[in-house]
Design a protein around this motif. Sequence first.
Motif, PDB file in Angstrom:
ATOM      1  N   ASN A  23       4.012   5.017  -6.003  1.00  0.00           N
ATOM      2  CA  ASN A  23       3.775   5.025  -7.448  1.00  0.00           C
ATOM      3  C   ASN A  23       2.886   6.165  -7.889  1.00  0.00           C
ATOM      4  OD1 ASN A  23       4.980   3.058  -9.152  1.00  0.00           O
ATOM      5  ND2 ASN A  23       4.054   1.518  -7.843  1.00  0.00           N
TER       6      ASN A  23
ATOM      7  N   ILE B 130       0.840  -1.192   0.000  1.00  0.00           N
ATOM      8  CA  ILE B 130       0.000   0.000   0.000  1.00  0.00           C
ATOM      9  C   ILE B 130       0.881   1.249   0.000  1.00  0.00           C
ATOM     10  CG2 ILE B 130      -1.815   1.235   1.233  1.00  0.00           C
ATOM     11  CD1 ILE B 130      -2.702  -1.456   0.138  1.00  0.00           C
TER      12      ILE B 130
ATOM     13  N   MET C 167       2.108   1.675  -3.350  1.00  0.00           N
ATOM     14  CA  MET C 167       1.113   2.293  -4.232  1.00  0.00           C
ATOM     15  C   MET C 167       1.184   3.807  -4.108  1.00  0.00           C
ATOM     16  SD  MET C 167      -2.114  -0.189  -3.707  1.00  0.00           S
ATOM     17  CE  MET C 167      -3.457   0.899  -4.043  1.00  0.00           C
ATOM     18  N   ALA C 168       1.316   4.289  -2.858  1.00  0.00           N
ATOM     19  CA  ALA C 168       1.453   5.726  -2.645  1.00  0.00           C
ATOM     20  C   ALA C 168       2.709   6.241  -3.325  1.00  0.00           C
ATOM     21  CB  ALA C 168       1.489   6.030  -1.153  1.00  0.00           C
TER      22      ALA C 168
END
Lengths: 177, 383
Positions: free
Chosen positions: A51, A45, A48-49
């Motif tokens: 990215n 997660i 993801m941040a």
Amino acid sequence: MGLLNRLDDPYEGGGIVLGKIEDILNWGRSKSNWYLHFGLACCAIEFMAMNASHFDFMRFGTIPRTSPRQADFIMITGTVTFKMAERIKILYEQMAEPKYVISVGSCSNCGGPYWEHGYHVLKGVDKIIPVDVYIPGCPPRPEAFQEGMIKLQKKINEQAIFNKRKRLKKEQSDDNK
Amino acid sequence: MGELKRLDLEYNQLTSDKMRLNVGPQHPSTHGVLRLEVVVDGEIVTEVIPHLGYLHRSFEKYCEQMTYVQVIPYIDRMDYISAMNNEWVYVMGMEKLMGLKVSDKVEYIRVILAELNRIANHQIAVATFGLDAGAFTPFLYYFRDREHIIWVFEKLSGARLLYNYFRVGGLAADIYDGFKEDCLNIVKRVRKTNEELMDLLILNGIFIKRTANVGILPPDVAISYACSGPVLRGSGIKYDLRKDEPYSIYDRFDFDIPVGDGEVGVPGDCWNRNIVRVREMEQSCRIIEQALEQMDMEGDVKELVPRRVKPPAGEVYMRAENPKGDLGLYIVSDGTDKPERIKARGTSFVNLSVIPEISKGYMFADLILILGSIDIVLGEVDR
């Protein structure tokens, strides 16, 4: 980084850069790394941040691939259980050389919070595949991801492509001195 | 729009070879390490078998080894996207067991943080659902806004994702100056982005074509599978523990419970499950605004925090409305400083069990969307 330094000081007349093929190849490799994202748990997660728009991981020339055969390095982000460890090894073996591994977070570095009683957790992904860069944290901050990526680029820049054995022997004899 | 997309399998009595496909365990659209064994007839899904256990981290075993305070970080790692809400359930259960009554200020801060985390969770859910449908822009927009929520949590607890901030009887640290302004700023941003996203994603024709009338979960099936949260409300059932069984101080706020009403598609399809999350963000904004207005800034948040948590022997079941549904914790105490047993009713695990039921008869590409619309976190499924 050897090639970039020489760009400031070109050959007479300009337009020509003198360098070793090794440097040029390494420079190209380090600036265009495609990765296989192996998101397993919480660290994914945070990745993801990393990215997304605020940190923009793609500025390092990294592009996510979903197939191991197109990937240059694999990112293990999260807790590796015994059940999953098998799959990681298979996917790692499918990757084409040269390949690198980044281990993200305490869990994949050493077992993390599940080190003591985690009967189902692999205590460090380096027990099954060789790891190049370890990123600490539970989960690591995006800044830590950036530093890990810079470390990997540095490692790729310094690697030997030709005469690997010769260079290794020289390094070993240097160490012994 | 009204007709169903579900294909009739017995349309032409031809039998064809079924194929077994593996989705996962490592696939970006399985939202974690879920492995689905799918039997397909051509491109139509006839059977789905979920295989779990790829992220089993022995949470319940750990709880037996740790003291009550040390359990809190492990609770965080269950549903790691909404860590504040998870902690809150545990902390409330412990307070109920020990007979503690926390001050109003603590309650208000907890409500605000839980609602902020609910927004952050729904932002990830809608963003990744957009990704599954092929829309990348909402992902970037929502993560831009989520950073602002994360910064508030970071200023309070020092961590970006797993906070370890709630304590039995209070909080780990007091709020900082400017907390109120930060929260109001977030509320403003969330509303603005949601308005943009309505045009960009939710009411986009392509998105509606992909998600409306897909993966229909009828209300009776949802109830029989014990679904909760947006999955249940998407089917049109008005059930929310914050309203139906008000815990903490939720009875002091004025807010609505959005349900999937079939404005587009039919109630219970992917689009309706998704719109519930978008509308819940707005309701969370309303709660935050009211809480900030009513909150008293004076008071110590740590005055009731015991030095050693040692509840009397007994057992307690606490449940609360998490972003993904209702999370229940069953805590058994034997009078020592370590829990005898903690059992978690993972929301994602219960919601996931409905997948084989609702994905039969749809195209394979729709299966990915159905999975995305359920919004699971594998940390909570496998624990």
